[in-house]
Motif scaffolding. Structure first.
Motif, PDB file in Angstrom:
ATOM      1  N   VAL A   1     -12.530  -7.273   2.802  1.00  0.00           N
ATOM      2  CA  VAL A   1     -11.757  -6.034   2.911  1.00  0.00           C
ATOM      3  C   VAL A   1     -10.982  -5.812   1.623  1.00  0.00           C
ATOM      4  O   VAL A   1     -10.269  -6.694   1.153  1.00  0.00           O
ATOM      5  CB  VAL A   1     -10.765  -6.098   4.092  1.00  0.00           C
ATOM      6  CG1 VAL A   1      -9.986  -4.800   4.180  1.00  0.00           C
ATOM      7  CG2 VAL A   1     -11.520  -6.373   5.380  1.00  0.00           C
ATOM      8  N   ASN A   2     -11.179  -4.672   1.023  1.00  0.00           N
ATOM      9  CA  ASN A   2     -10.404  -4.309  -0.144  1.00  0.00           C
ATOM     10  C   ASN A   2      -9.339  -3.304   0.278  1.00  0.00           C
ATOM     11  O   ASN A   2      -9.640  -2.155   0.566  1.00  0.00           O
ATOM     12  CB  ASN A   2     -11.324  -3.709  -1.206  1.00  0.00           C
ATOM     13  CG  ASN A   2     -10.565  -3.361  -2.463  1.00  0.00           C
ATOM     14  OD1 ASN A   2      -9.345  -3.384  -2.485  1.00  0.00           O
ATOM     15  ND2 ASN A   2     -11.306  -3.047  -3.504  1.00  0.00           N
ATOM     16  N   TYR A   3      -8.103  -3.810   0.325  1.00  0.00           N
ATOM     17  CA  TYR A   3      -7.038  -2.955   0.837  1.00  0.00           C
ATOM     18  C   TYR A   3      -6.711  -1.807  -0.098  1.00  0.00           C
ATOM     19  O   TYR A   3      -6.052  -0.858   0.266  1.00  0.00           O
ATOM     20  CB  TYR A   3      -5.776  -3.777   1.112  1.00  0.00           C
ATOM     21  CG  TYR A   3      -5.960  -4.699   2.290  1.00  0.00           C
ATOM     22  CD1 TYR A   3      -5.831  -4.199   3.573  1.00  0.00           C
ATOM     23  CD2 TYR A   3      -6.302  -6.023   2.117  1.00  0.00           C
ATOM     24  CE1 TYR A   3      -6.030  -5.014   4.661  1.00  0.00           C
ATOM     25  CE2 TYR A   3      -6.500  -6.851   3.188  1.00  0.00           C
ATOM     26  CZ  TYR A   3      -6.359  -6.352   4.471  1.00  0.00           C
ATOM     27  OH  TYR A   3      -6.560  -7.147   5.545  1.00  0.00           O
TER      28      TYR A   3
ATOM     29  N   ARG B   1      -9.281   5.972   3.563  1.00  0.00           N
ATOM     30  CA  ARG B   1      -9.437   4.573   3.925  1.00  0.00           C
ATOM     31  C   ARG B   1      -8.248   4.069   4.743  1.00  0.00           C
ATOM     32  O   ARG B   1      -8.406   3.448   5.799  1.00  0.00           O
ATOM     33  CB  ARG B   1      -9.581   3.785   2.615  1.00  0.00           C
ATOM     34  CG  ARG B   1      -9.359   2.347   2.693  1.00  0.00           C
ATOM     35  CD  ARG B   1     -10.656   1.651   2.867  1.00  0.00           C
ATOM     36  NE  ARG B   1     -10.370   0.400   3.542  1.00  0.00           N
ATOM     37  CZ  ARG B   1     -11.286  -0.445   3.909  1.00  0.00           C
ATOM     38  NH1 ARG B   1     -12.552  -0.154   3.698  1.00  0.00           N
ATOM     39  NH2 ARG B   1     -10.968  -1.562   4.504  1.00  0.00           N
TER      40      ARG B   1
ATOM     41  N   GLN C   1     -10.081   3.197  -2.400  1.00  0.00           N
ATOM     42  CA  GLN C   1      -9.619   4.559  -2.155  1.00  0.00           C
ATOM     43  C   GLN C   1     -10.322   5.158  -0.942  1.00  0.00           C
ATOM     44  O   GLN C   1     -11.503   4.977  -0.782  1.00  0.00           O
ATOM     45  CB  GLN C   1      -9.906   5.431  -3.374  1.00  0.00           C
ATOM     46  CG  GLN C   1      -9.292   4.910  -4.652  1.00  0.00           C
ATOM     47  CD  GLN C   1      -7.801   5.026  -4.656  1.00  0.00           C
ATOM     48  OE1 GLN C   1      -7.286   6.073  -4.341  1.00  0.00           O
ATOM     49  NE2 GLN C   1      -7.111   3.949  -5.002  1.00  0.00           N
TER      50      GLN C   1
ATOM     51  N   GLY D   1       4.968   4.954   2.826  1.00  0.00           N
ATOM     52  CA  GLY D   1       4.397   4.790   1.492  1.00  0.00           C
ATOM     53  C   GLY D   1       3.657   6.016   1.001  1.00  0.00           C
ATOM     54  O   GLY D   1       3.286   6.091  -0.159  1.00  0.00           O
ATOM     55  N   PHE D   2       3.414   6.979   1.913  1.00  0.00           N
ATOM     56  CA  PHE D   2       2.652   8.171   1.514  1.00  0.00           C
ATOM     57  C   PHE D   2       3.371   9.421   1.966  1.00  0.00           C
ATOM     58  O   PHE D   2       3.964   9.448   3.045  1.00  0.00           O
ATOM     59  CB  PHE D   2       1.255   8.137   2.129  1.00  0.00           C
ATOM     60  CG  PHE D   2       0.435   6.979   1.664  1.00  0.00           C
ATOM     61  CD1 PHE D   2      -0.265   7.055   0.469  1.00  0.00           C
ATOM     62  CD2 PHE D   2       0.389   5.798   2.398  1.00  0.00           C
ATOM     63  CE1 PHE D   2      -1.009   5.970   0.031  1.00  0.00           C
ATOM     64  CE2 PHE D   2      -0.348   4.726   1.959  1.00  0.00           C
ATOM     65  CZ  PHE D   2      -1.061   4.802   0.772  1.00  0.00           C
TER      66      PHE D   2
ATOM     67  N   ILE E   1       0.848  -1.202   0.000  1.00  0.00           N
ATOM     68  CA  ILE E   1       0.000   0.000   0.000  1.00  0.00           C
ATOM     69  C   ILE E   1       0.877   1.243   0.000  1.00  0.00           C
ATOM     70  O   ILE E   1       1.513   1.562   1.001  1.00  0.00           O
ATOM     71  CB  ILE E   1      -0.894   0.032   1.259  1.00  0.00           C
ATOM     72  CG1 ILE E   1      -1.575  -1.309   1.496  1.00  0.00           C
ATOM     73  CG2 ILE E   1      -1.901   1.169   1.170  1.00  0.00           C
ATOM     74  CD1 ILE E   1      -2.684  -1.621   0.547  1.00  0.00           C
ATOM     75  N   THR E   2       0.952   1.896  -1.130  1.00  0.00           N
ATOM     76  CA  THR E   2       1.690   3.154  -1.211  1.00  0.00           C
ATOM     77  C   THR E   2       0.897   4.091  -2.105  1.00  0.00           C
ATOM     78  O   THR E   2      -0.089   3.691  -2.715  1.00  0.00           O
ATOM     79  CB  THR E   2       3.080   2.962  -1.846  1.00  0.00           C
ATOM     80  OG1 THR E   2       2.891   2.512  -3.189  1.00  0.00           O
ATOM     81  CG2 THR E   2       3.909   1.944  -1.087  1.00  0.00           C
ATOM     82  N   GLU E   3       1.326   5.313  -2.192  1.00  0.00           N
ATOM     83  CA  GLU E   3       0.664   6.264  -3.075  1.00  0.00           C
ATOM     84  C   GLU E   3       0.614   5.740  -4.505  1.00  0.00           C
ATOM     85  O   GLU E   3      -0.398   5.824  -5.184  1.00  0.00           O
ATOM     86  CB  GLU E   3       1.437   7.590  -3.063  1.00  0.00           C
ATOM     87  CG  GLU E   3       0.801   8.641  -2.176  1.00  0.00           C
ATOM     88  CD  GLU E   3       1.537   9.952  -2.316  1.00  0.00           C
ATOM     89  OE1 GLU E   3       2.420  10.185  -1.478  1.00  0.00           O
ATOM     90  OE2 GLU E   3       1.229  10.716  -3.249  1.00  0.00           O
TER      91      GLU E   3
ATOM     92  N   MET F   1      -1.729   2.685  -4.893  1.00  0.00           N
ATOM     93  CA  MET F   1      -3.129   3.078  -4.786  1.00  0.00           C
ATOM     94  C   MET F   1      -3.590   3.671  -6.113  1.00  0.00           C
ATOM     95  O   MET F   1      -4.727   3.461  -6.541  1.00  0.00           O
ATOM     96  CB  MET F   1      -3.323   4.123  -3.675  1.00  0.00           C
ATOM     97  CG  MET F   1      -3.061   3.623  -2.270  1.00  0.00           C
ATOM     98  SD  MET F   1      -4.202   2.364  -1.705  1.00  0.00           S
ATOM     99  CE  MET F   1      -5.571   3.347  -1.184  1.00  0.00           C
TER     100      MET F   1
END
Lengths: 102, 438
Positions: free
Chosen positions: A97-99, B54, A102, B45-46, A12-14, A17
Motif C-alpha cells: 500500500v502506498n499511502y 485514493r 495520488q 488535512g484536506f 496525509i495532508t494536502e 500529498m
C-alpha cells in the motif's frame, strides 16, 4: 529505540500529498527522535535511500472550551514532523500500500 | 461514448432492454461521481473538495463511488436506449443488474411497458348518421311558455284541482294500514306534477275540490331508492285545502322586452329558435363524436399496456370514492351498501377502463399522424373559459393548474382530434324526428 517506535505514522495532508510528487515523504515521528535515528528507521522499514531529512516540531494549538459556564482550556497534542527526501525514482510502500499515491 | 443495447419484445406492450455500459463510460461516470461527492466531504488535512480519490476510497470504500456512478449512468444509458429503439414507455422501468463477467462491460436489464404500435385503420370518411337539426314552431312555443312560467303568478282557482295546479294539502300515507316514515305531511303546498311523486299520487288528487278528503292509492316503483318501500302500494288519506293555478303573463312585445333584449315577440321567437338550434347542433356533434370513436374503437385492435389500464381503474375507483363522499357516505359504507368488495369493483371497472385507455392511445396516435397539437392560443382560450367559469383571472387559473396544465393540453388535443374526425367523416343526415323539448 526500535525503528517502528521512531516512525509513528505517515502524515496525509494536502501539503504532504503534493510533496510526495517530488519524492518527499512526510511522517509523524517520535518527539525525541533525531534526524539520524529517523534516517536509519526509514531505510530499515522501507528499504530506500534517504537523501535529506527536514524536521519540524509542531506545537499543538491552544483551545479553550466553555462548558456550563466554566471556562477550561486545553491544548492539541505536540508532534514532530519529518520530511524525508528519497533518492529520485524511489518510493515508499508498506505491505503493497502506498499511502501517498495520488 | 457508445453504449449498445438489445431489445427483446416480451409482449406487444412490454419490452426488455439489455444495456451494456463500457468500462470507459463507467470510468468517466465514476470520475464525475467522485468529484461531485468530494465537494461535500471534509477529511482532516484536506480542504473540502480537495481530497484525493485514493484517500476518499480508503475512507469511504470504492463501492461508494461506483454505486453512485451507476446511479448516474444507468438512467442516462436507459434514456439513450429508449431513443435508439424509438420506444414510447408508459411507466418507469424496472432495472436489474446482470451478473458481472470479467473483462466484459457491465450489463443492465430494464423491463418497461411501452405504447403499443398502432396500425391505424382508415379514420377519414367514416360513415355516420345524424339527425337533422329541426326546431319546430312547437318547440319554440314550448320553451317560451317555460320562460313565461317563471314570471307566472299564482291565483286561487275556484274549481277542482288539475295537474299543473299548486295545491295545499295534508296527507297521511299507510302501507297495509300502518303509517310509514316520510309518508305524512300537513299544510304542504305542492305542484301537482305526475313525475314529482310516486305514480298514482298526483293523478289521484286531480279532480278533488278544496275541503275534500279522499283516499288515494299510489304505488312505489320496484326500483325505489328506499328498499323497504319499493314495490309496495300505499294508501294516502289526502285532505285538500286550497287550489291555485298559474296565470301566465300574456306573451306580447312587452313580455319579450321584459325577459330579453328583443323588442318584439317575433324577434324573441327567432332568438329562441337560434338558441335551440345551437343546443341541438352541439348535442348532435357530441353524439357524432361518440359515434365516430365507437366505430374507430371497433375497427382497431391492439394490446393495451397493463399499467395504463391499472392506472385508469385506480382513477375510476377513486372517482367512485369521491362521489360517495360527496353524498355523505364513506367509501367503506358505500362498498358495504352495494355489497361489493373493492376487488370486485375493480374487476367491474376493467372493461370501461380498457375502453378509455384504448381511446386515449388511439386519439394520441391519430393526433400524432395529423400533427394535431394544443397551440398556445388554444390553451389561452381554454384558460379564459375556465376563468369565466370560476370567476377568476386566467393567470391565477394557470398558476393553480401547475403541472395539470399538461393534462389540460391533452384534453384540448383530444377534443380537437375528435372534432377533426367528425369533420372528416361522411355524415349522412337522417330525416328529422322531432327534437326533444329543452
Amino acid at each position: 529505540m526500535d525503528a517502528r517506535d521512531i516512525i509513528v505514522s505517515p502524515r496525509i495532508t494536502e501539503k504532504s500529498m503534493a510533496a510526495a510528487l517530488a519524492t518527499q515523504y512526510t511522517f509523524v515521528v517520535h518527539p525525541d527522535a533525531t534526524k539520524t535515528q529517523i534516517r536509519h528507521a526509514i531505510e530499515e522499514i522501507f528499504k530506500v535511500n534517504v537523501v535529506k531529512i527536514n524536521t519540524v516540531n509542531s506545537l499543538g494549538k491552544k483551545r479553550s472550551f466553555a462548558r456550563r459556564g466554566v471556562r477550561t482550556s486545553g491544548k492539541q497534542s505536540d508532534f514532530k514532523k519529518a520530511v524525508v527526501t528519497l533518492k529520485p525514482g524511489q518510493k515508499i510502500e508498506l505491505g503493497g500500500v502506498n499511502y501517498f499515491e495520488q | 461514448m457508445t453504449n449498445s443495447s438489445t431489445l427483446t419484445r416480451l409482449a406487444p406492450t412490454q419490452v426488455e432492454l439489455e444495456i451494456s455500459i463500457t468500462a470507459e463510460e463507467l470510468e468517466a461516470a465514476e470520475e464525475r461521481a467522485f468529484r461531485k461527492m468530494a465537494k461535500n466531504v471534509r477529511l482532516p488535512g484536506f480542504r473540502a473538495g480537495k481530497v484525493p480519490r485514493r484517500v476518499f476510497e480508503q475512507t469511504y470504500g470504492a463501492d461508494a463511488i461506483s454505486s453512485q456512478a451507476l446511479e448516474d449512468v444507468v438512467p442516462e444509458a436507459y434514456a439513450k436506449a429508449v431513443r435508439e429503439h424509438e420506444l414510447n414507455p408508459v411507466d418507469r422501468p424496472k432495472m436489474e443488474m446482470l451478473p458481472e463477467e470479467d473483462g466484459k462491460p457491465k450489463r443492465v436489464k430494464a423491463t418497461v411497458e411501452v405504447r403499443p404500435e398502432i396500425e391505424l385503420a382508415p379514420y377519414r370518411g367514416i360513415e355516420l348518421e345524424r339527425e337533422a337539426v329541426a326546431t319546430t314552431d312547437d318547440d319554440v312555443t314550448r320553451s317560451i311558455e317555460a320562460l313565461a312560467k317563471d314570471r307566472a303568478t299564482l291565483v286561487p282557482a275556484d274549481r277542482a284541482a288539475q295537474l299543473g295546479d299548486v295545491v295545499t294539502l295534508d296527507y297521511e300515507g299507510k302501507i297495509d294500514g300502518v303509517p310509514f316514515e316520510g309518508g305524512s305531511a300537513t299544510g304542504q303546498p305542492t305542484e301537482l306534477e305526475e313525475g314529482r311523486f310516486i305514480p298514482g299520487f298526483a293523478t289521484g288528487i286531480a279532480g278533488m275540490t278544496a275541503g275534500e278528503t279522499k283516499d288515494v292509492e299510489a304505488h312505489f316503483p320496484d326500483d325505489y331508492s328506499e328498499a323497504t318501500l319499493a314495490g309496495k302500494t300505499a294508501v294516502f288519506t289526502v285532505t285538500l285545502h286550497e287550489v291555485k293555478q298559474y296565470e301566465l303573463p300574456p306573451i306580447d312585445d312587452a313580455f319579450a322586452q321584459a325577459i330579453s333584449e328583443n323588442k318584439t315577440v317575433d324577434e324573441l321567437r327567432t332568438d329562441v329558435r337560434r338558441r335551440l338550434d345551437a343546443i341541438a347542433e352541439g348535442r348532435a356533434r357530441r353524439t357524432l363524436g361518440n359515434a365516430v370513436m365507437e366505430k374507430l374503437l371497433a375497427a382497431h385492435d391492439f394490446s393495451l399496456p397493463e399499467s395504463m389500464v391499472e392506472g385508469e381503474i385506480d382513477q375510476m375507483v377513486s372517482d367512485v370514492a369521491t362521489q360517495a363522499t360527496r353524498y355523505g357516505v364513506s367509501y367503506e359504507d358505500f362498498l358495504a351498501r352495494s355489497g361489493k368488495t373493492e376487488a370486485e369493483l375493480r374487476v367491474e371497472s376493467r372493461p370501461a377502463a380498457e375502453g378509455r385507455v384504448k381511446a386515449t392511445l388511439l386519439i394520441e396516435a391519430i393526433a400524432q399522424v395529423e400533427g394535431i397539437v394544443a397551440t398556445p392560443a388554444d390553451v389561452n382560450e381554454e384558460l379564459a373559459s375556465l376563468a369565466r367559469q370560476y370567476g377568476q383571472p386566467p393567470d391565477r387559473i394557470r398558476k393553480a393548474l401547475g403541472t395539470n396544465l399538461l393534462s389540460l393540453m391533452d384534453g384540448i388535443v383530444r377534443n380537437k382530434t375528435v372534432e377533426f374526425l367528425v369533420d372528416n367523416a361522411a355524415v349522412t343526415v337522417k330525416e328529422a324526428t322531432e327534437t326533444p323539448a329543452s
